[in-house]
Design a protein around this motif. Sequence first.
Motif, PDB file in Angstrom:
ATOM      1  N   HIS A 272      11.085  -5.450  18.585  1.00  0.00           N
ATOM      2  CA  HIS A 272      10.433  -4.918  19.785  1.00  0.00           C
ATOM      3  C   HIS A 272       9.609  -3.664  19.544  1.00  0.00           C
ATOM      4  O   HIS A 272       8.847  -3.260  20.408  1.00  0.00           O
ATOM      5  N   ALA A 273       9.780  -3.010  18.419  1.00  0.00           N
ATOM      6  CA  ALA A 273       9.137  -1.698  18.236  1.00  0.00           C
ATOM      7  C   ALA A 273       7.648  -1.859  17.925  1.00  0.00           C
ATOM      8  O   ALA A 273       7.148  -2.972  17.776  1.00  0.00           O
ATOM      9  N   ASP A 274       6.944  -0.730  17.808  1.00  0.00           N
ATOM     10  CA  ASP A 274       5.512  -0.775  17.489  1.00  0.00           C
ATOM     11  C   ASP A 274       5.287  -1.314  16.077  1.00  0.00           C
ATOM     12  O   ASP A 274       4.338  -2.036  15.816  1.00  0.00           O
ATOM     13  N   VAL A 275       6.185  -0.924  15.189  1.00  0.00           N
ATOM     14  CA  VAL A 275       6.026  -1.272  13.774  1.00  0.00           C
ATOM     15  C   VAL A 275       7.275  -2.020  13.305  1.00  0.00           C
ATOM     16  O   VAL A 275       8.389  -1.694  13.732  1.00  0.00           O
ATOM     17  N   VAL A 276       7.070  -3.019  12.441  1.00  0.00           N
ATOM     18  CA  VAL A 276       8.233  -3.685  11.836  1.00  0.00           C
ATOM     19  C   VAL A 276       8.235  -3.395  10.336  1.00  0.00           C
ATOM     20  O   VAL A 276       7.178  -3.396   9.700  1.00  0.00           O
ATOM     21  N   TRP A 289      11.249   7.903   4.014  1.00  0.00           N
ATOM     22  CA  TRP A 289      10.527   6.675   3.660  1.00  0.00           C
ATOM     23  C   TRP A 289       9.660   6.179   4.814  1.00  0.00           C
ATOM     24  O   TRP A 289       8.599   5.584   4.598  1.00  0.00           O
ATOM     25  N   ALA A 290      10.112   6.404   6.062  1.00  0.00           N
ATOM     26  CA  ALA A 290       9.447   5.781   7.209  1.00  0.00           C
ATOM     27  C   ALA A 290       8.220   6.550   7.679  1.00  0.00           C
ATOM     28  O   ALA A 290       7.227   5.945   8.112  1.00  0.00           O
ATOM     29  N   GLU A 291       8.266   7.857   7.585  1.00  0.00           N
ATOM     30  CA  GLU A 291       7.189   8.672   8.161  1.00  0.00           C
ATOM     31  C   GLU A 291       5.810   8.334   7.585  1.00  0.00           C
ATOM     32  O   GLU A 291       4.841   8.193   8.349  1.00  0.00           O
ATOM     33  N   PRO A 292       5.669   8.216   6.246  1.00  0.00           N
ATOM     34  CA  PRO A 292       4.335   7.873   5.726  1.00  0.00           C
ATOM     35  C   PRO A 292       3.844   6.521   6.262  1.00  0.00           C
ATOM     36  O   PRO A 292       2.660   6.370   6.572  1.00  0.00           O
ATOM     37  N   ILE A 293       4.759   5.573   6.407  1.00  0.00           N
ATOM     38  CA  ILE A 293       4.382   4.243   6.897  1.00  0.00           C
ATOM     39  C   ILE A 293       3.894   4.351   8.340  1.00  0.00           C
ATOM     40  O   ILE A 293       2.814   3.864   8.697  1.00  0.00           O
ATOM     41  N   LEU A 294       4.689   5.018   9.161  1.00  0.00           N
ATOM     42  CA  LEU A 294       4.368   5.069  10.586  1.00  0.00           C
ATOM     43  C   LEU A 294       3.085   5.861  10.816  1.00  0.00           C
ATOM     44  O   LEU A 294       2.271   5.501  11.666  1.00  0.00           O
ATOM     45  N   SER A 295       2.908   6.911  10.027  1.00  0.00           N
ATOM     46  CA  SER A 295       1.709   7.711  10.284  1.00  0.00           C
ATOM     47  C   SER A 295       0.460   6.971   9.791  1.00  0.00           C
ATOM     48  O   SER A 295      -0.591   7.046  10.403  1.00  0.00           O
ATOM     49  N   ARG A 296       0.582   6.215   8.706  1.00  0.00           N
ATOM     50  CA  ARG A 296      -0.580   5.436   8.232  1.00  0.00           C
ATOM     51  C   ARG A 296      -0.923   4.314   9.226  1.00  0.00           C
ATOM     52  O   ARG A 296      -2.101   4.063   9.503  1.00  0.00           O
ATOM     53  N   ILE A 297       0.092   3.684   9.784  1.00  0.00           N
ATOM     54  CA  ILE A 297      -0.180   2.591  10.734  1.00  0.00           C
ATOM     55  C   ILE A 297      -0.709   3.159  12.058  1.00  0.00           C
ATOM     56  O   ILE A 297      -1.504   2.524  12.748  1.00  0.00           O
ATOM     57  N   LYS A 298      -0.296   4.385  12.347  1.00  0.00           N
ATOM     58  CA  LYS A 298      -0.855   5.029  13.545  1.00  0.00           C
ATOM     59  C   LYS A 298      -2.365   5.243  13.366  1.00  0.00           C
ATOM     60  O   LYS A 298      -3.147   5.044  14.288  1.00  0.00           O
ATOM     61  N   GLU A 299      -2.751   5.609  12.136  1.00  0.00           N
ATOM     62  CA  GLU A 299      -4.182   5.797  11.844  1.00  0.00           C
ATOM     63  C   GLU A 299      -4.947   4.485  11.905  1.00  0.00           C
ATOM     64  O   GLU A 299      -6.066   4.423  12.359  1.00  0.00           O
ATOM     65  N   ILE A 359       1.175  -7.900  -1.611  1.00  0.00           N
ATOM     66  CA  ILE A 359       2.438  -7.159  -1.481  1.00  0.00           C
ATOM     67  C   ILE A 359       3.496  -7.877  -2.319  1.00  0.00           C
ATOM     68  O   ILE A 359       3.251  -8.941  -2.853  1.00  0.00           O
ATOM     69  N   MET A 360       4.680  -7.288  -2.383  1.00  0.00           N
ATOM     70  CA  MET A 360       5.737  -7.883  -3.210  1.00  0.00           C
ATOM     71  C   MET A 360       6.957  -8.287  -2.405  1.00  0.00           C
ATOM     72  O   MET A 360       8.064  -8.308  -2.918  1.00  0.00           O
ATOM     73  N   GLY A 361       6.807  -8.554  -1.151  1.00  0.00           N
ATOM     74  CA  GLY A 361       7.980  -9.028  -0.405  1.00  0.00           C
ATOM     75  C   GLY A 361       8.385  -8.056   0.677  1.00  0.00           C
ATOM     76  O   GLY A 361       8.369  -8.375   1.855  1.00  0.00           O
ATOM     77  N   ILE A 362       8.720  -6.841   0.272  1.00  0.00           N
ATOM     78  CA  ILE A 362       9.091  -5.830   1.259  1.00  0.00           C
ATOM     79  C   ILE A 362       7.809  -5.296   1.904  1.00  0.00           C
ATOM     80  O   ILE A 362       6.858  -4.985   1.202  1.00  0.00           O
ATOM     81  N   LEU A 363       7.780  -5.238   3.234  1.00  0.00           N
ATOM     82  CA  LEU A 363       6.535  -4.846   3.894  1.00  0.00           C
ATOM     83  C   LEU A 363       6.784  -4.169   5.223  1.00  0.00           C
ATOM     84  O   LEU A 363       7.850  -4.297   5.816  1.00  0.00           O
ATOM     85  N   ALA A 364       5.762  -3.444   5.662  1.00  0.00           N
ATOM     86  CA  ALA A 364       5.782  -2.872   7.011  1.00  0.00           C
ATOM     87  C   ALA A 364       4.406  -3.102   7.614  1.00  0.00           C
ATOM     88  O   ALA A 364       3.400  -3.084   6.898  1.00  0.00           O
ATOM     89  N   ALA A 365       4.373  -3.338   8.917  1.00  0.00           N
ATOM     90  CA  ALA A 365       3.091  -3.600   9.577  1.00  0.00           C
ATOM     91  C   ALA A 365       3.223  -3.340  11.064  1.00  0.00           C
ATOM     92  O   ALA A 365       4.332  -3.317  11.603  1.00  0.00           O
ATOM     93  N   ASN A 366       2.081  -3.167  11.693  1.00  0.00           N
ATOM     94  CA  ASN A 366       2.070  -3.119  13.140  1.00  0.00           C
ATOM     95  C   ASN A 366       2.539  -4.496  13.642  1.00  0.00           C
ATOM     96  O   ASN A 366       2.018  -5.526  13.217  1.00  0.00           O
ATOM     97  N   ARG A 367       3.516  -4.488  14.545  1.00  0.00           N
ATOM     98  CA  ARG A 367       4.136  -5.765  14.953  1.00  0.00           C
ATOM     99  C   ARG A 367       3.109  -6.721  15.560  1.00  0.00           C
ATOM    100  O   ARG A 367       3.052  -7.896  15.210  1.00  0.00           O
ATOM    101  N   GLU A 368       2.254  -6.168  16.426  1.00  0.00           N
ATOM    102  CA  GLU A 368       1.281  -7.048  17.089  1.00  0.00           C
ATOM    103  C   GLU A 368       0.222  -7.549  16.116  1.00  0.00           C
ATOM    104  O   GLU A 368      -0.150  -8.716  16.146  1.00  0.00           O
ATOM    105  N   PHE A 369      -0.244  -6.666  15.249  1.00  0.00           N
ATOM    106  CA  PHE A 369      -1.279  -7.096  14.303  1.00  0.00           C
ATOM    107  C   PHE A 369      -0.728  -8.183  13.375  1.00  0.00           C
ATOM    108  O   PHE A 369      -1.393  -9.187  13.107  1.00  0.00           O
TER     109      PHE A 369
END
Length: 638
Positions: A272-276, A289-299, A359-369
């Motif tokens: 349900h969140a903005d990012v998975v 670990w999460a902050e760089p991901i979330l801030s890059r996806i925010k950009e 990527i190599m399997g482990i990933l993070a992305a904007n959920r909707e995108f």
Amino acid sequence: MVLGRKLPGVFPTLLFLLFAVNILFVMHVKHEIQHLRREHSGHLEQRSLDSARENVFLEHLEKIEMMFHNITNYIKLSDNVVQKKAADKLKSPEKPNPAVPTAQGGREDRRKPQAPPRMQFPDSPLFRKWGRDLMEDQQSAAQELFEKYGYNVYLSDRLPLDRSLKDTRPPRCLKKEYSHDLPTLSVILIFFNEATSIILRAITSIINRTPSQLLKEIILIDDFSSNEELKGPLEDHIKNFNVKHPGLLKIVRHEERKGLTEARISGWKASHADVVAILDAHIEVNSEWAEPILSRIKEDNTVIISPVFDNIHFDDFQLTQYAEAADGFDWALWCLYESIPEDWYALNDQTAPIRSPSIMGILAANREFLGKIGVLDGGMHIYGGENVELGIRAWQCGGKVEVLPCSRVAHLERAHKPYLLDLSLAMKRNALRVAEVWMDDYKSMVYYAWNIPLENSGIDYGDVSSRKELRKRLNCKSFDWYIKNVYPNLVPQIAIVGYGTVKNTLNEDYCIDQGPVPGNTPIMYNCHGYSPQHMFYHSTGELFVGGLRSRRNTVDRCLTDSGKGELPVIEQCDEAMRKGENMHWDFMQGSSIINRKTKRCLEIVKYHGSPYYTLVMQNCTEQKWFIQHTVKQWGRQQ
Ligand code: UDP
Ligand code: MN
């Protein structure tokens, strides 16, 4: 009575003598063979096959020798143990073993071994550097768990769930400040029969190292595990976590085994969140670990992100820091690390995102995108190809892929995958789905790399129509665009006209084989059809031997004729080109293989009444060769 008392002393000594004689005999035979080999080393042409057989024989002898050593050691040891026990008994009565609680409430066995314990599994990768001080029953327990899981569950069960990890980030990451207004995060952990302590440690690391206001949920996806402890007992652990963190943990269970791609899709669907962030269950996330991901996806919400993985060793659980790299793949679509693009270095910023082909399997992305571009290909089976598919799709359909040096996830690389002995079956099938949907004319490269015929492959890769529709609907770019703009290191071989095993009509049980590696002498060997026997003939005349590398900075190996001596020579193709070696051949299906410069033919001969064929260069006697697969019309009109 007398006999009974004397046996422990005399019997082992006799056995010891017997084995010692045997060891001497085996060592003698081995020495003789090695001596003979040295004497014959001038006759290169006879050695190829014979030496392969000798090697096998020598290996057998070495094993027998090792076995005798082990048995004699065992006898010596048990003799020692008997004597030591007797001595100890005289000194003091046996004490009970103290046991102390571990972080999980388990009980750790703190028995100190009386004598150096015998290694029960000297060949097991688990005991290569770990477990020297374990008693025999502990070794057996650890080995059994290791075989079941592919990593050291015995140790995992005894390590704290909230153990600290070395901070592996480049120093400048520590100085970064992140906005307080970051998107929220769902973390998905997928698993099939992983050890409970491993999953609990992953959860604990996520809770401890993710800002609680950003961590919306942790979703466990059970891909139909059969381990009982992952049923009721895991539910209890989830309840316990949720007492402290209400509603944080959820679990979704598959009703049948669906494979890791569908498990990841199920996680995305439940989030349900903005990012998975979709992770393996055998990980520990590292600091911030999460902050760089979330801030890059925010950009930029079209970027698919991979953290940098460090490696948790499967045996001692030590962490090895991995260098930052881009994620790429070869033409078989196996993942591999690629060097970082030049323009990243020009930025002079260790924290900058690294543009990555895949990527190599482990990933993070904007959920909707991620949903918009089709999450993952649910038609994939068990393992493999899904990450490359996402990488290619993201780029071709308007997104991008980046590795973030400041986001570190420690990933446990197993010694073996307990759920699938031969990964290549699922991998091959999944690779064909990627080739058919995304790779246009370049798809033949995947067929070449897997040595699959271009038509009537006999491999059922399932229905790809909905993925093709997706590509159309999203108006995605071509693979040609991808190769030229995103992954120029992946080099297509457009001149291949024949590929696969190569046989001579004189004896079709044998195939050309790259021969021993290291080494550069090709041989004739029983056809097994694996990559050492994969050859690639180009209309331009090159003949690649031993598989297809075909990426910039990795070198294919070319067949050459030095013009001297009787043997063909394998050279790195770039070296051969640079030195002007004779690396071009005339060949048609069912005819001779003739070197264009020396005019000599690649042929097979039997020497000195030997039953085996040797591969040689000689004056042509019109021998005929066939290559397994041909491309389009090449060779068909012969
Ligand atoms: N997995 C799964 N279903 C399967 C096979 C694997 O859910 O049929 C999970 C597995 O437990 C792990 C993740 O998928 O958490 C990735 O698998 P693995 O770690 O074996 O792949 P690797 O990281 O070695 O490529
Ligand atoms: Mn994994």
